[in-house]
Design a protein around this motif. Structure first.
Motif, PDB file in Angstrom:
ATOM      1  N   ILE A  40       4.962  -6.823   4.002  1.00 43.80           N
ATOM      2  CA  ILE A  40       4.304  -7.133   2.642  1.00 43.80           C
ATOM      3  C   ILE A  40       3.064  -7.896   2.885  1.00 43.80           C
ATOM      4  O   ILE A  40       1.707  -7.559   2.298  1.00 43.80           O
ATOM      5  CB  ILE A  40       5.332  -6.569   0.965  1.00 43.80           C
ATOM      6  N   PHE A  43       1.418  -6.725   5.133  1.00 50.99           N
ATOM      7  CA  PHE A  43      -0.510  -5.537   5.056  1.00 50.99           C
ATOM      8  C   PHE A  43      -0.785  -6.516   4.003  1.00 50.99           C
ATOM      9  O   PHE A  43      -2.307  -5.716   4.375  1.00 50.99           O
ATOM     10  CB  PHE A  43       0.612  -5.137   4.328  1.00 50.99           C
ATOM     11  N   GLU A  44      -0.476  -7.327   2.886  1.00 47.06           N
ATOM     12  CA  GLU A  44      -1.952  -7.665   2.165  1.00 47.06           C
ATOM     13  C   GLU A  44      -2.613  -8.643   3.755  1.00 47.06           C
ATOM     14  O   GLU A  44      -4.185  -8.649   3.152  1.00 47.06           O
ATOM     15  CB  GLU A  44      -0.906  -8.842   1.508  1.00 47.06           C
ATOM     16  N   ILE A  47      -5.109  -6.015   4.459  1.00 48.37           N
ATOM     17  CA  ILE A  47      -5.642  -5.842   3.707  1.00 48.37           C
ATOM     18  C   ILE A  47      -6.752  -6.275   3.298  1.00 48.37           C
ATOM     19  O   ILE A  47      -8.407  -6.214   3.351  1.00 48.37           O
ATOM     20  CB  ILE A  47      -5.122  -4.591   2.437  1.00 48.37           C
ATOM     21  N   LEU A 135       3.556   1.283  -3.997  1.00 46.00           N
ATOM     22  CA  LEU A 135       2.798   0.097  -3.194  1.00 46.00           C
ATOM     23  C   LEU A 135       2.781  -1.064  -4.447  1.00 46.00           C
ATOM     24  O   LEU A 135       2.088  -2.230  -4.231  1.00 46.00           O
ATOM     25  CB  LEU A 135       2.198   0.239  -2.302  1.00 46.00           C
ATOM     26  N   SER A 136       1.650  -0.501  -5.721  1.00 43.87           N
ATOM     27  CA  SER A 136       1.228  -1.120  -6.861  1.00 43.87           C
ATOM     28  C   SER A 136       2.499  -1.915  -7.844  1.00 43.87           C
ATOM     29  O   SER A 136       1.865  -2.979  -8.033  1.00 43.87           O
ATOM     30  CB  SER A 136       0.327  -0.784  -7.592  1.00 43.87           C
ATOM     31  N   PHE A 271      -3.570   1.538   6.222  1.00 45.07           N
ATOM     32  CA  PHE A 271      -2.592   2.258   4.600  1.00 45.07           C
ATOM     33  C   PHE A 271      -1.599   3.425   4.564  1.00 45.07           C
ATOM     34  O   PHE A 271      -0.587   3.521   3.759  1.00 45.07           O
ATOM     35  CB  PHE A 271      -3.794   3.278   4.391  1.00 45.07           C
ATOM     36  N   GLY A 274       1.464   0.091   4.795  1.00 45.16           N
ATOM     37  CA  GLY A 274       1.610   0.298   3.083  1.00 45.16           C
ATOM     38  C   GLY A 274       2.141   1.358   2.055  1.00 45.16           C
ATOM     39  O   GLY A 274       2.793   0.789   1.599  1.00 45.16           O
ATOM     40  N   ASP A 275       2.335   3.216   2.898  1.00 44.46           N
ATOM     41  CA  ASP A 275       2.980   3.726   2.547  1.00 44.46           C
ATOM     42  C   ASP A 275       4.519   3.497   3.071  1.00 44.46           C
ATOM     43  O   ASP A 275       5.213   3.774   2.353  1.00 44.46           O
ATOM     44  CB  ASP A 275       2.483   5.240   2.642  1.00 44.46           C
ATOM     45  N   VAL A 277       5.920   0.633   3.656  1.00 39.15           N
ATOM     46  CA  VAL A 277       6.626  -0.238   2.745  1.00 39.15           C
ATOM     47  C   VAL A 277       6.592  -0.265   1.587  1.00 39.15           C
ATOM     48  O   VAL A 277       8.182  -0.635   1.132  1.00 39.15           O
ATOM     49  CB  VAL A 277       5.808  -1.821   2.824  1.00 39.15           C
TER      50      VAL A 277
END
Length: 305
Positions: A40, A43-44, A47, A135-136, A271, A274-275, A277
């Protein structure tokens, strides 16, 4: 997760896990948790680099943005949890102010008809759409370690409920205003619809006319905060699991997180990453803590008898 950690005040899961399921199984679960925080975090960072590269530093290589981000984050978290807490205290009021500004300004171009019909195809499409929202909300898993740093851990459940409620309200209002302004058809064709919302209006005569700049500032700050927490948690987990000093662990994770962040070839792959994760988080932090809590309660009940 919070109720589980409340049973072991002053300890993170990486420390008390062995008391529940034994040393080896606890170490395995901890490694999965740590792996998630590494992913994560990567990923952050990616992004953040994509957003900065697209809107602010066009033409700047992704590797340069990611490396800078990781090193700045290392500097921010090297002194421990106190720095991260102060960072959150700074970011939150700024977030609220900019958020309210966005809502106020976008209300002038809001069209209620864009939200209709509500549940026009029934409830099932809504349930199918929840997969994209996982993810949010996955940042709540920091409670497996955060409770150990709280002065009043008995209020942990209240903290989680309040925190998730604030996030839920923010997301709900943003979704309503974005769709109400751009319509469903307009949203699905955009990569960054919230930023496009800010670009869809301007008020001549004010000092600032490009209001998406404000949103970019807070968005990058939020991404940076999430990355900082993930980076620190992964480092803390490895240091506690193997009994090492946290500083060398932080240094060791730098190249690993950089390589993972650079792995996706394009934004679509980012993306998709992210899905993945998000799905892993559902299993790790949605299902695993439940049997751990039950086993912990049974062991404590047996010890009392």
């Amino acid at each position: 997760m919070t109720k589980l950690s409340q049973g072991y005040p002053g300890k993170t899961f990486f420390e008390y896990g062995g008391d529940i399921v034994g040393k080896w199984l606890s170490a395995l679960i901890s490694l999965f948790f740590i792996g998630h925080f590494v992913m994560i975090g990567a990923f952050e960072a990616r992004i953040m680099a994509e957003v900065i590269g697209f809107f602010l530093l066009e033409g700047t290589p992704l590797w340069a943005i990611i490396m800078t981000t990781i090193w700045v984050t290392f500097y921010a978290i090297k002194d421990g949890m106190g720095s991260i807490a102060r960072l959150a205290e700074i970011i939150f009021p700024i977030t609220v102010i900019i958020f309210l500004t966005i809502v106020f300004l976008s209300s002038s171009i809001f069209e209620l008809d864009n939200l209709r019909p509500v549940l026009g195809k029934g409830i099932m499409p809504v349930f199918k759409g929840t997969k994209a929202t996982v993810l949010s909300f996955i940042s709540a898993e920091v409670m497996v370690f955060l409770l150990a740093f709280m002065k009043k851990p008995e209020k942990g459940v209240k903290v989680v409920v309040v925190g998730l409620t604030i996030s839920l309200v923010f997301y709900l209002i943003i979704v309503i205003f974005v769709i109400g302004t751009l319509s469903v058809d307009g949203v699905v064709t955009r990569t960054w619809p919230t930023l496009d919302l800010m670009r869809s209006f301007e008020i001549p005569g004010l000092i600032f006319e490009r209001f998406e700049t404000f949103l970019l500032v807070i968005w990058i700050m939020q991404l940076f905060a999430t990355f900082s927490i993930s980076y620190f948690t992964a480092s803390l987990g490895l240091s506690q699991l193997f009994g090492k000093n946290i500083s060398p662990v932080m240094f060791g994770l730098l190249p690993l997180m950089y390589l993972i962040a650079m792995t996706p070839k394009n934004l679509n792959h980012v993306f998709a990453f992210g899905d993945v994760v998000g799905r892993i988080a559902v299993i790790l932090f949605g299902l695993v803590p439940i049997p751990l809590l039950l086993i912990s309660k049974m062991k404590k009940k047996k010890a009392k008898t």
